[in-house]
Design a protein around this motif. Structure first.
Motif, PDB file in Angstrom:
ATOM      1  N   ASN A  24     -13.544  10.749   0.764  1.00 59.05           N
ATOM      2  CA  ASN A  24     -13.191   9.530   1.511  1.00 59.05           C
ATOM      3  C   ASN A  24     -12.397   9.825   2.779  1.00 59.05           C
ATOM      4  O   ASN A  24     -11.644   8.970   3.259  1.00 59.05           O
ATOM      5  CB  ASN A  24     -12.411   8.551   0.631  1.00 59.05           C
ATOM      6  CG  ASN A  24     -13.262   7.961  -0.482  1.00 59.05           C
ATOM      7  OD1 ASN A  24     -14.459   8.224  -0.577  1.00 59.05           O
ATOM      8  ND2 ASN A  24     -12.660   7.144  -1.323  1.00 59.05           N
ATOM      9  N   GLU A  69      -6.880   6.726  -3.285  1.00 59.86           N
ATOM     10  CA  GLU A  69      -6.445   7.663  -4.319  1.00 59.86           C
ATOM     11  C   GLU A  69      -7.209   9.001  -4.292  1.00 59.86           C
ATOM     12  O   GLU A  69      -6.580  10.063  -4.337  1.00 59.86           O
ATOM     13  CB  GLU A  69      -6.557   7.015  -5.710  1.00 59.86           C
ATOM     14  CG  GLU A  69      -5.566   5.907  -5.968  1.00 59.86           C
ATOM     15  CD  GLU A  69      -6.073   4.543  -5.542  1.00 59.86           C
ATOM     16  OE1 GLU A  69      -5.428   3.537  -5.875  1.00 59.86           O
ATOM     17  OE2 GLU A  69      -7.118   4.502  -4.853  1.00 59.86           O
ATOM     18  N   HIS A  94     -13.235  -1.550  -0.456  1.00 62.38           N
ATOM     19  CA  HIS A  94     -13.070  -1.129  -1.850  1.00 62.38           C
ATOM     20  C   HIS A  94     -14.367  -1.131  -2.641  1.00 62.38           C
ATOM     21  O   HIS A  94     -14.364  -0.755  -3.825  1.00 62.38           O
ATOM     22  CB  HIS A  94     -12.046  -2.017  -2.548  1.00 62.38           C
ATOM     23  CG  HIS A  94     -10.646  -1.788  -2.068  1.00 62.38           C
ATOM     24  ND1 HIS A  94      -9.755  -2.806  -1.847  1.00 62.38           N
ATOM     25  CD2 HIS A  94      -9.990  -0.641  -1.748  1.00 62.38           C
ATOM     26  CE1 HIS A  94      -8.608  -2.293  -1.422  1.00 62.38           C
ATOM     27  NE2 HIS A  94      -8.732  -0.990  -1.357  1.00 62.38           N
ATOM     28  N   PRO A 147     -15.963   5.062  -7.392  1.00 56.60           N
ATOM     29  CA  PRO A 147     -14.889   4.069  -7.510  1.00 56.60           C
ATOM     30  C   PRO A 147     -13.877   4.447  -8.592  1.00 56.60           C
ATOM     31  O   PRO A 147     -14.256   4.924  -9.668  1.00 56.60           O
ATOM     32  CB  PRO A 147     -15.639   2.784  -7.884  1.00 56.60           C
ATOM     33  CG  PRO A 147     -17.032   2.993  -7.367  1.00 56.60           C
ATOM     34  CD  PRO A 147     -17.302   4.455  -7.538  1.00 56.60           C
ATOM     35  N   ARG A 183     -10.017  -4.771  -8.386  1.00 57.45           N
ATOM     36  CA  ARG A 183     -10.319  -4.152  -7.092  1.00 57.45           C
ATOM     37  C   ARG A 183     -11.831  -4.193  -6.869  1.00 57.45           C
ATOM     38  O   ARG A 183     -12.611  -3.997  -7.782  1.00 57.45           O
ATOM     39  CB  ARG A 183      -9.823  -2.711  -7.041  1.00 57.45           C
ATOM     40  CG  ARG A 183     -10.041  -2.073  -5.666  1.00 57.45           C
ATOM     41  CD  ARG A 183      -9.604  -0.615  -5.638  1.00 57.45           C
ATOM     42  NE  ARG A 183      -8.159  -0.480  -5.765  1.00 57.45           N
ATOM     43  CZ  ARG A 183      -7.522   0.693  -5.708  1.00 57.45           C
ATOM     44  NH1 ARG A 183      -8.226   1.824  -5.551  1.00 57.45           N
ATOM     45  NH2 ARG A 183      -6.217   0.746  -5.820  1.00 57.45           N
ATOM     46  N   SER A 195       0.828  -1.205   0.000  1.00 60.64           N
ATOM     47  CA  SER A 195       0.000   0.000   0.000  1.00 60.64           C
ATOM     48  C   SER A 195       0.864   1.258   0.000  1.00 60.64           C
ATOM     49  O   SER A 195       0.547   2.245  -0.669  1.00 60.64           O
ATOM     50  CB  SER A 195      -0.945   0.001   1.202  1.00 60.64           C
ATOM     51  OG  SER A 195      -0.231  -0.087   2.426  1.00 60.64           O
ATOM     52  N   GLU A 207     -11.274   3.759  -0.729  1.00 58.10           N
ATOM     53  CA  GLU A 207     -10.126   3.875  -1.632  1.00 58.10           C
ATOM     54  C   GLU A 207      -9.302   5.121  -1.321  1.00 58.10           C
ATOM     55  O   GLU A 207      -9.857   6.202  -1.082  1.00 58.10           O
ATOM     56  CB  GLU A 207     -10.597   3.889  -3.076  1.00 58.10           C
ATOM     57  CG  GLU A 207     -11.281   2.582  -3.468  1.00 58.10           C
ATOM     58  CD  GLU A 207     -11.665   2.548  -4.934  1.00 58.10           C
ATOM     59  OE1 GLU A 207     -11.081   1.742  -5.675  1.00 58.10           O
ATOM     60  OE2 GLU A 207     -12.550   3.339  -5.325  1.00 58.10           O
TER      61      GLU A 207
END
Length: 439
Positions: free
Chosen positions: A139, A118, A195, A157, A180, A16, A116
């Motif tokens: 998030n 990113e 996820h 997503p 994912r 990660s 998630e």
């Protein structure tokens, strides 16, 4: 404005941390420090806070690591120094997703990334450089100036092709994440609840591109991260395995990397296969392209009643069929079982033992696990079912004979520690849980 990210990692969180570093390097305007030494991380925090306008200290958290008092103490010290130096302390990983309140209130982090990473990372960098408010960071769950707990918007997503799986320009590599999300949502597993249920796949061309980069830099074993290696290209649990897609993926990879002396590992660590996706054609495709002779098959229980209770999505007969096909094609199936699930009775456990013995006779090995109550899953925080002595004796016989392996006893210890931390309020149940039956 100069922004520094200090990422503390160890062997448990390297995958990660590398993916986060890859994203940060792509964003530009950010200096990223990957630190594996507990002693060095304090010096790097001091340096980053003194030489950059903004500083972030990030840790990826696993529930199974937090039960270690030494790790908890180290994490608390890192967070404490970060805040003392004016840095933002950010927690990511599956534990932060499942227990954001515990992470913020008990460990002292400023921000917990839920889901998630990113979108949260992109927005956090934008926030630190003056582009958006903290409340707009997707998030993210965070503490406001009054000590309250607030949450930013939920992100859509992400698509895997938009992000590199590792920072190859740093000559750092991990298995390639090819899928994912998971549409099954098994009640003991964090994947779907971290996820999401929308499954996304890295395209064949994108996978091949990064595999080529790896092997050209000297990596000789190409592996993959996926909740189910044989779900590649599927978008719904109602679909049958896409045999053509798996053939295309593995065939393209073989053409790209085997000429350079590299090997393909698929359906082995760190991924497994669901039993209902094993067909004769799939097994023949694997035999043609992959170097691993072991295929990990997720059975989880020998009781159809338990499989239905935990929403596993397959039956015992699917496990038997998968093992039969794989053995016929020359593979050694390694079949996962979880004992101690909260919905299990002694009779259910006995059925698992009987199935395990039958699978051994067919040519499989048994990989034994003990149930871990993980935050964010529907079974959490229910404690594990007690293992009766006759079942424990059977387990020990399987392990002693070499027919079964795994870290069952260590996981039993970890499970008890998690239950203890829940009872003390260190880990906080924050999700609505369905009503479960035990009988």
């Amino acid at each position: 404005m100069r922004v520094a990210f200090v990422l503390y990692l160890d062997r448990y969180t390297r995958y990660s941390a590398y993916s986060v570093a890859a994203l940060l390097d792509m964003l530009g305007g950010v200096s990223t420090f990957l630190v594996e030494s507990r002693e060095a991380v304090f010096r790097v925090i001091d340096y980053a806070s003194s030489n950059y306008t903004k500083c972030v200290v990030g840790l990826s958290l696993l529930t199974t690591r937090l039960v270690d008092e030494t790790f908890r103490s180290a994490a608390a010290s890192i967070v404490g120094l970060a805040k003392k130096r004016g840095c933002v302390a950010v927690a990511g990983g599956p534990h932060a997703s499942g227990d954001p309140l515990g992470v913020l209130l008990n460990l002292g982090f400023d921000v917990a990334v839920v889901g998630e990473g990113e979108p949260a990372i992109e927005d956090l960098v934008d926030h630190l450089t003056g582009g958006r408010e903290l409340g707009e960071v997707r998030n993210a769950v965070y503490r406001d100036t009054d000590g309250g707990i607030l949450a930013g918007p939920r992100a859509e997503p992400v698509e895997l092709d938009e992000y590199p799986p590792f920072p190859y320009w740093r000559h750092l590599y991990t298995p390639i994440e090819i899928t994912r999300g998971c549409f099954h949502g098994c009640w003991y597993c964090q994947v779907s609840y971290t996820h999401g249920f929308k499954v996304r796949h890295r395209s064949v061309g994108n996978v091949v591109e990064y595999a080529k980069i790896m092997v050209e830099d000297g990596v000789r074993d190409v592996r993959f991260i996926t909740p189910d290696a044989l779900s590649y290209n599927l978008t719904s649990m109602n679909q049958r395995v896409d045999e053509d897609a798996i053939e295309e993926l593995l065939g393209s990879l073989s053409t790209a990397v085997k000429a350079r002396g590299a090997r393909i590992f698929f359906g082995s660590f760190p991924s497994e296969v669901r039993p209902e996706h094993v067909t004769e054609r799939v097994a023949k495709t694997l035999k043609k392209y992959v170097s691993n002779r072991e295929i990990i098959v997720g059975a989880q229980s020998g009781s159809d009643r338990v499989l239905e209770k935990i929403r596993r999505g397959h039956r015992v007969e699917d496990v038997l069929n998968a093992v039969s096909i794989l053995v016929k094609e020359g593979f050694k199936p390694s079949v996962d079982f979880i004992l101690g699930l909260p919905v299990e009775t002694e009779d259910d456990m006995a059925e698992s033992i009987r199935l395990a013995k039958k699978l051994v006779e067919m040519g499989a090995r048994i990989h034994l696990h003990y149930y871990l109550p993980l935050p964010g899953t529907p079974l959490f925080p229910r404690p594990p079912a007690k293992i009766p002595e006759r079942i424990r004796a059977e387990i020990m016989r399987l392990v002693g004979s070499g027919q079964a392996y795994g870290e069952f006893l260590e996981q039993e210890r970890l499970s008890a520690k998690i239950v203890e931390l829940v009872s003390k309020g260190f880990i906080r149940p924050t999700t609505r849980r369905p009503v479960l039956e035990t009988g």
